[in-house]
Motif scaffolding. Sequence first.
Motif, PDB file in Angstrom:
ATOM      1  N   GLU A 183       0.826  -1.212   0.000  1.00 30.89           N
ATOM      2  CA  GLU A 183       0.000   0.000   0.000  1.00 30.89           C
ATOM      3  C   GLU A 183       0.861   1.263   0.000  1.00 30.89           C
ATOM      4  O   GLU A 183       0.485   2.253  -0.618  1.00 30.89           O
ATOM      5  N   ALA A 184       2.013   1.219   0.658  1.00 29.19           N
ATOM      6  CA  ALA A 184       2.916   2.373   0.629  1.00 29.19           C
ATOM      7  C   ALA A 184       3.453   2.595  -0.785  1.00 29.19           C
ATOM      8  O   ALA A 184       3.531   3.739  -1.255  1.00 29.19           O
ATOM      9  N   PHE A 185       3.811   1.515  -1.467  1.00 31.88           N
ATOM     10  CA  PHE A 185       4.265   1.629  -2.859  1.00 31.88           C
ATOM     11  C   PHE A 185       3.155   2.223  -3.733  1.00 31.88           C
ATOM     12  O   PHE A 185       3.389   3.127  -4.522  1.00 31.88           O
ATOM     13  N   ALA A 186       1.948   1.689  -3.588  1.00 31.30           N
ATOM     14  CA  ALA A 186       0.829   2.146  -4.414  1.00 31.30           C
ATOM     15  C   ALA A 186       0.515   3.618  -4.147  1.00 31.30           C
ATOM     16  O   ALA A 186       0.260   4.379  -5.091  1.00 31.30           O
ATOM     17  N   ALA A 187       0.546   4.013  -2.887  1.00 31.59           N
ATOM     18  CA  ALA A 187       0.281   5.415  -2.549  1.00 31.59           C
ATOM     19  C   ALA A 187       1.364   6.318  -3.134  1.00 31.59           C
ATOM     20  O   ALA A 187       1.071   7.398  -3.667  1.00 31.59           O
ATOM     21  N   HIS A 188       2.596   5.882  -3.063  1.00 29.51           N
ATOM     22  CA  HIS A 188       3.719   6.657  -3.600  1.00 29.51           C
ATOM     23  C   HIS A 188       3.589   6.815  -5.116  1.00 29.51           C
ATOM     24  O   HIS A 188       3.704   7.924  -5.648  1.00 29.51           O
ATOM     25  N   VAL A 189       3.326   5.726  -5.802  1.00 28.35           N
ATOM     26  CA  VAL A 189       3.166   5.771  -7.258  1.00 28.35           C
ATOM     27  C   VAL A 189       1.974   6.649  -7.634  1.00 28.35           C
ATOM     28  O   VAL A 189       2.058   7.476  -8.542  1.00 28.35           O
ATOM     29  N   GLY A 190       0.875   6.491  -6.930  1.00 27.04           N
ATOM     30  CA  GLY A 190      -0.317   7.297  -7.208  1.00 27.04           C
ATOM     31  C   GLY A 190      -0.070   8.785  -6.992  1.00 27.04           C
ATOM     32  O   GLY A 190      -0.496   9.619  -7.807  1.00 27.04           O
ATOM     33  N   ALA A 191       0.622   9.125  -5.918  1.00 28.74           N
ATOM     34  CA  ALA A 191       0.928  10.532  -5.640  1.00 28.74           C
ATOM     35  C   ALA A 191       1.845  11.116  -6.709  1.00 28.74           C
ATOM     36  O   ALA A 191       1.667  12.264  -7.137  1.00 28.74           O
TER      37      ALA A 191
ATOM     38  N   ARG B  45       2.120  10.085  -9.849  1.00 31.84           N
ATOM     39  CA  ARG B  45       1.342  10.234 -11.088  1.00 31.84           C
ATOM     40  C   ARG B  45       0.445  11.468 -11.013  1.00 31.84           C
ATOM     41  O   ARG B  45       0.299  12.191 -11.991  1.00 31.84           O
ATOM     42  N   ALA B  46      -0.157  11.693  -9.832  1.00 33.59           N
ATOM     43  CA  ALA B  46      -1.025  12.859  -9.665  1.00 33.59           C
ATOM     44  C   ALA B  46      -0.225  14.162  -9.794  1.00 33.59           C
ATOM     45  O   ALA B  46      -0.692  15.121 -10.400  1.00 33.59           O
ATOM     46  N   ALA B  47       0.974  14.166  -9.240  1.00 36.83           N
ATOM     47  CA  ALA B  47       1.790  15.383  -9.250  1.00 36.83           C
ATOM     48  C   ALA B  47       2.524  15.599 -10.569  1.00 36.83           C
ATOM     49  O   ALA B  47       2.717  16.739 -10.998  1.00 36.83           O
ATOM     50  N   HIS B  48       2.954  14.521 -11.221  1.00 40.43           N
ATOM     51  CA  HIS B  48       3.833  14.643 -12.391  1.00 40.43           C
ATOM     52  C   HIS B  48       3.260  14.053 -13.669  1.00 40.43           C
ATOM     53  O   HIS B  48       3.923  14.065 -14.705  1.00 40.43           O
ATOM     54  N   GLY B  49       2.063  13.478 -13.582  1.00 40.16           N
ATOM     55  CA  GLY B  49       1.445  12.898 -14.764  1.00 40.16           C
ATOM     56  C   GLY B  49       2.143  11.628 -15.204  1.00 40.16           C
ATOM     57  O   GLY B  49       2.925  11.033 -14.463  1.00 40.16           O
ATOM     58  N   PRO B  50       1.886  11.227 -16.440  1.00 41.84           N
ATOM     59  CA  PRO B  50       2.453   9.969 -16.929  1.00 41.84           C
ATOM     60  C   PRO B  50       3.966  10.017 -17.113  1.00 41.84           C
ATOM     61  O   PRO B  50       4.605   8.992 -17.303  1.00 41.84           O
ATOM     62  N   GLY B  51       4.567  11.196 -16.994  1.00 45.88           N
ATOM     63  CA  GLY B  51       6.008  11.327 -17.178  1.00 45.88           C
ATOM     64  C   GLY B  51       6.833  11.073 -15.931  1.00 45.88           C
ATOM     65  O   GLY B  51       8.043  11.311 -15.928  1.00 45.88           O
ATOM     66  N   ALA B  52       6.222  10.569 -14.855  1.00 47.64           N
ATOM     67  CA  ALA B  52       6.983  10.318 -13.629  1.00 47.64           C
ATOM     68  C   ALA B  52       8.109   9.312 -13.880  1.00 47.64           C
ATOM     69  O   ALA B  52       9.201   9.445 -13.324  1.00 47.64           O
ATOM     70  N   TRP B  53       7.866   8.313 -14.734  1.00 40.23           N
ATOM     71  CA  TRP B  53       8.902   7.309 -15.028  1.00 40.23           C
ATOM     72  C   TRP B  53      10.122   7.960 -15.683  1.00 40.23           C
ATOM     73  O   TRP B  53      11.244   7.539 -15.464  1.00 40.23           O
TER      74      TRP B  53
END
Length: 178
Positions: free
Chosen positions: A53-61, A63-71
């Motif tokens: 859940e920590a991983f999922a929350a981190h990834v979700g946050a 994506r929300a902040a940086h869009g699909p370009g987070a990778w």
Amino acid sequence: MSGELMRTRRGDHTRLLLFLLVADQLTTADEEVAAEAATVLVSCHAIAAPAREAFAAHVGAQRAAHGPGAWTAPEAGLRTSHQEAVRALARLGDARALPSLPAALDSDVDAWRAIQVAGHLPLAADQLVSLIRDHLRRIDLCQQWTEMSANALLSALTVLGDGCHGCGGGPARRRIAP
């Protein structure tokens, strides 16, 4: 040191306070610390389930902040923490690793990291197989060194199947966690 302790401890890790404390570092505003925490937790992928859940929350946050370009973010800490958290989710068979893996394969930025874990998401084969095949087609086998080996690509394709669902050659069917 935290990673070493977690990797060598035997028994049930779900209540290991140290594991949860490291997972909490994924929420810090310091991307370098978050990246290091993600890297430590990924190195313990065999016992990473308590941090799902920590991983999922981190990834979700991210994506929300940086869009699909987070990778592909230009900031090394952000990029590393996102990639490592996505890889951990993928190794856990968690569908929340998507859409970062296709984005990685489309962008070609650190695509080798996505290839390493693609086989853990067989129900996403429809999204991943054609992208992996494209990478395989582009490998210059005359080069002594490439960022991604043909073996890694072929291994991912073997696990995911050939995508031919009607002929029985499709991906293995195993449950992807929510």
